[in-house]
Design an enzyme around this catalytic site. Structure first.
Site, PDB file in Angstrom:
ATOM      1  N   HIS A  45     -29.144  11.250  21.122  1.00  0.00           N
ATOM      2  CA  HIS A  45     -30.162  10.534  20.352  1.00  0.00           C
ATOM      3  C   HIS A  45     -31.421  11.398  20.213  1.00  0.00           C
ATOM      4  O   HIS A  45     -32.548  10.923  20.351  1.00  0.00           O
ATOM      5  CB  HIS A  45     -30.514   9.194  21.015  1.00  0.00           C
ATOM      6  CG  HIS A  45     -29.433   8.164  20.891  1.00  0.00           C
ATOM      7  ND1 HIS A  45     -29.483   7.113  20.006  1.00  0.00           N
ATOM      8  CD2 HIS A  45     -28.253   8.021  21.537  1.00  0.00           C
ATOM      9  CE1 HIS A  45     -28.386   6.370  20.123  1.00  0.00           C
ATOM     10  NE2 HIS A  45     -27.621   6.898  21.042  1.00  0.00           N
ATOM     11  N   TYR A 101     -28.982   9.767  32.018  1.00  0.00           N
ATOM     12  CA  TYR A 101     -30.304   9.878  31.403  1.00  0.00           C
ATOM     13  C   TYR A 101     -31.232  10.680  32.321  1.00  0.00           C
ATOM     14  O   TYR A 101     -32.068  11.454  31.849  1.00  0.00           O
ATOM     15  CB  TYR A 101     -30.901   8.486  31.113  1.00  0.00           C
ATOM     16  CG  TYR A 101     -30.179   7.716  30.020  1.00  0.00           C
ATOM     17  CD1 TYR A 101     -28.807   7.843  29.837  1.00  0.00           C
ATOM     18  CD2 TYR A 101     -30.861   6.856  29.167  1.00  0.00           C
ATOM     19  CE1 TYR A 101     -28.138   7.145  28.845  1.00  0.00           C
ATOM     20  CE2 TYR A 101     -30.204   6.151  28.161  1.00  0.00           C
ATOM     21  CZ  TYR A 101     -28.838   6.300  28.008  1.00  0.00           C
ATOM     22  OH  TYR A 101     -28.176   5.615  27.034  1.00  0.00           O
TER      23      TYR A 101
HETATM   24  C1  HEM Z   1     -21.171   6.890  29.054  1.00  0.00           C
HETATM   25  C2  HEM Z   1     -22.100   6.286  28.337  1.00  0.00           C
HETATM   26  C3  HEM Z   1     -23.377   6.937  27.870  1.00  0.00           C
HETATM   27  C4  HEM Z   1     -23.891   8.179  28.126  1.00  0.00           C
HETATM   28  C5  HEM Z   1     -23.290   9.294  28.985  1.00  0.00           C
HETATM   29  C6  HEM Z   1     -25.165   8.268  27.442  1.00  0.00           C
HETATM   30  C7  HEM Z   1     -25.989   9.381  27.476  1.00  0.00           C
HETATM   31  C8  HEM Z   1     -27.266   9.436  26.941  1.00  0.00           C
HETATM   32  C9  HEM Z   1     -28.221  10.487  27.164  1.00  0.00           C
HETATM   33  C10 HEM Z   1     -27.987  11.726  28.024  1.00  0.00           C
HETATM   34  C11 HEM Z   1     -29.362  10.176  26.478  1.00  0.00           C
HETATM   35  C12 HEM Z   1     -30.681  10.969  26.437  1.00  0.00           C
HETATM   36  C13 HEM Z   1     -31.598  10.494  27.575  1.00  0.00           C
HETATM   37  C14 HEM Z   1     -32.927  11.218  27.650  1.00  0.00           C
HETATM   38  O1  HEM Z   1     -32.993  12.459  27.594  1.00  0.00           O
HETATM   39  O2  HEM Z   1     -33.966  10.523  27.789  1.00  0.00           O
HETATM   40  C15 HEM Z   1     -29.102   8.925  25.793  1.00  0.00           C
HETATM   41  C16 HEM Z   1     -29.985   8.277  24.969  1.00  0.00           C
HETATM   42  C17 HEM Z   1     -29.736   7.047  24.368  1.00  0.00           C
HETATM   43  N1  HEM Z   1     -28.640   6.233  24.537  1.00  0.00           N
HETATM   44 FE1  HEM Z   1     -27.051   6.636  25.683  1.00  0.00          FE
HETATM   45  N2  HEM Z   1     -25.401   7.091  26.769  1.00  0.00           N
HETATM   46  C18 HEM Z   1     -24.339   6.249  27.009  1.00  0.00           C
HETATM   47  C19 HEM Z   1     -24.182   4.962  26.558  1.00  0.00           C
HETATM   48  C20 HEM Z   1     -25.059   4.292  25.743  1.00  0.00           C
HETATM   49  C21 HEM Z   1     -24.923   2.916  25.324  1.00  0.00           C
HETATM   50  C22 HEM Z   1     -23.805   1.959  25.752  1.00  0.00           C
HETATM   51  C23 HEM Z   1     -25.998   2.655  24.516  1.00  0.00           C
HETATM   52  C24 HEM Z   1     -26.390   1.365  23.841  1.00  0.00           C
HETATM   53  C25 HEM Z   1     -26.051   0.153  24.282  1.00  0.00           C
HETATM   54  C26 HEM Z   1     -26.804   3.862  24.425  1.00  0.00           C
HETATM   55  C27 HEM Z   1     -27.968   4.011  23.702  1.00  0.00           C
HETATM   56  C28 HEM Z   1     -28.808   5.100  23.784  1.00  0.00           C
HETATM   57  C29 HEM Z   1     -30.075   5.184  23.063  1.00  0.00           C
HETATM   58  C30 HEM Z   1     -30.655   4.154  22.098  1.00  0.00           C
HETATM   59  C31 HEM Z   1     -30.653   6.401  23.445  1.00  0.00           C
HETATM   60  C32 HEM Z   1     -31.998   6.955  23.003  1.00  0.00           C
HETATM   61  C33 HEM Z   1     -33.067   6.448  23.948  1.00  0.00           C
HETATM   62  C34 HEM Z   1     -34.419   7.011  23.579  1.00  0.00           C
HETATM   63  O3  HEM Z   1     -34.878   6.729  22.464  1.00  0.00           O
HETATM   64  O4  HEM Z   1     -34.994   7.743  24.399  1.00  0.00           O
HETATM   65  N3  HEM Z   1     -26.203   4.824  25.201  1.00  0.00           N
HETATM   66  N4  HEM Z   1     -27.824   8.494  26.100  1.00  0.00           N
END
Ligand code: HEM
Length: 308
Positions: free
Chosen positions: A27, A297
């Site tokens: 993202h 995260y």
């Molecule tokens: C195995 C499952 C998942 C992994 C490994 C994963 C991994 C990640 C990582 C590494 C980031 C960046 C975090 C950062 O640097 O601050 C991220 C951001 C994000 N993820 Fe996930 N994620 C997963 C599941 C999900 C699910 C289920 C959702 C929604 C229900 C989701 C929604 C988001 C959103 C909206 C962001 C952006 C947040 C922001 O604006 O800082 N993710 N994810």
């Protein structure tokens, strides 16, 4: 399947999308926003969270395009995100980090890892190998519902015209320690509007951020928070399974976004929207995806906040 670690999954994201120093590993393309939330005090009988006192709560929000490519086109048939940090009294926080599909595309971290590897561009063509994607789909049925949704629903024409889903099941805990299983979603008062097939082909790659900035300049943008009350037998730990349509839904509050701006140097940029940051009165279930997100995260935020 051998389990994967959070660092392995972040490594896989880096191998697929490259490393963009100082930026999110997933993202990565996003827009900051500011606003407030007013909870419905009727929800207080399910959750004692300070979210539902009826008093305005400041919110730092971030809207995003899924994936680790900072130049992903806004027409990509991938998920859009809405992350909210609710700043409660006495320095307490509540996070809700949601996407615009009703279910997720992995029931276990290994599926997410395998998807990230399967969609990696082939060095020869610069594009994902269709054979690898086919093999992934055939061996991971837990991906199919979300994939079908993304194939059959064009992306939104504006962040303001999308619903966002918490997807996981959470626990609401009342003043007398009664637990209620819930799922939540944010429904746009501007209505859901998707790009037409024509617009999908002709739209410029970067319309989402300017559209949200312009929309907030015309006046506040609102979403209704809607809580669905679970019933015995509803899936508690599998984010790929929807709950039956007929479940009771209650309006839990209104989110108002009053300003939006480029993420560079803005308030949302450094925030780690770890979904396990919760206020007293809201708690996680044993959903393995929800629990895996927190360390993932942390790895990504640890790197980018140290300039990596
Ligand atoms: C195995 C499952 C998942 C992994 C490994 C994963 C991994 C990640 C990582 C590494 C980031 C960046 C975090 C950062 O640097 O601050 C991220 C951001 C994000 N993820 Fe996930 N994620 C997963 C599941 C999900 C699910 C289920 C959702 C929604 C229900 C989701 C929604 C988001 C959103 C909206 C962001 C952006 C947040 C922001 O604006 O800082 N993710 N994810």
């Amino acid at each position: 399947d051998a389990p994967v670690s959070a660092s392995q999954v972040v490594q896989a994201l880096e191998d697929t999308f490259g490393v963009h120093p100082g930026q999110r590993r997933n993202h990565v393309k996003g827009t900051c926003a500011l606003g407030e939330f007013i909870g419905n005090p009727e929800i207080a009988r399910y959750s004692r969270s300070a979210l539902f006192t009826g008093k305005p709560v400041p919110v730092v929000a971030r809207f995003s395009v899924a994936g680790g490519n900072p130049n992903a086109p806004d027409t990509a048939k991938s998920a859009r995100g809405m992350a909210l940090e609710f700043q409660l009294p006495q320095g307490h926080l509540q996070h809700m980090t949601m996407i615009n599909t009703p279910v997720f595309g992995a029931a276990s971290p290994k599926t997410f890892f395998d998807l990230t590897v399967a969609t990696r561009p082939d060095p020869k063509t610069g594009k994902p190998d269709p054979e690898k994607i086919k093999a992934f789909k055939a061996s991971h049925p837990d991906n199919s519902e979300q994939a079908k949704f993304l194939e059959t629903h064009n992306p939104p024409m504006s962040y303001a015209n999308s619903a966002y889903f918490g997807i996981h099941t959470f626990k609401f805990i009342s003043q007398d320690n009664k637990t209620t299983l819930v799922r939540w979603q944010f429904v746009p008062q501007d209505g859901e509007k998707r790009l037409s097939d024509e617009e999908l082909k002709s739209a410029a790659p970067n319309f989402l951020e300017p559209a949200l900035i312009r929309r907030t300049q015309r006046g506040p943008v609102r979403w209704d928070m809607v809580v669905t009350i679970g019933e015995p037998g509803d899936s508690e730990d599998n984010p790929t399974l929807a709950w039956p349509q007929e479940r009771r839904q209650i309006k839990a509050g209104v989110l108002t976004i009053s300003a939006a701006m480029s993420q560079k140097g803005a308030k949302c940029e450094p925030i780690n929207y770890d979904p396990l940051v919760m206020s007293d009165g809201i708690a996680p279930t044993n959903d393995p995806i929800l629990l895996f997100r927190s360390p993932s995260y942390a790895v990504s935020a640890g790197k980018r906040l140290s300039g990596q």
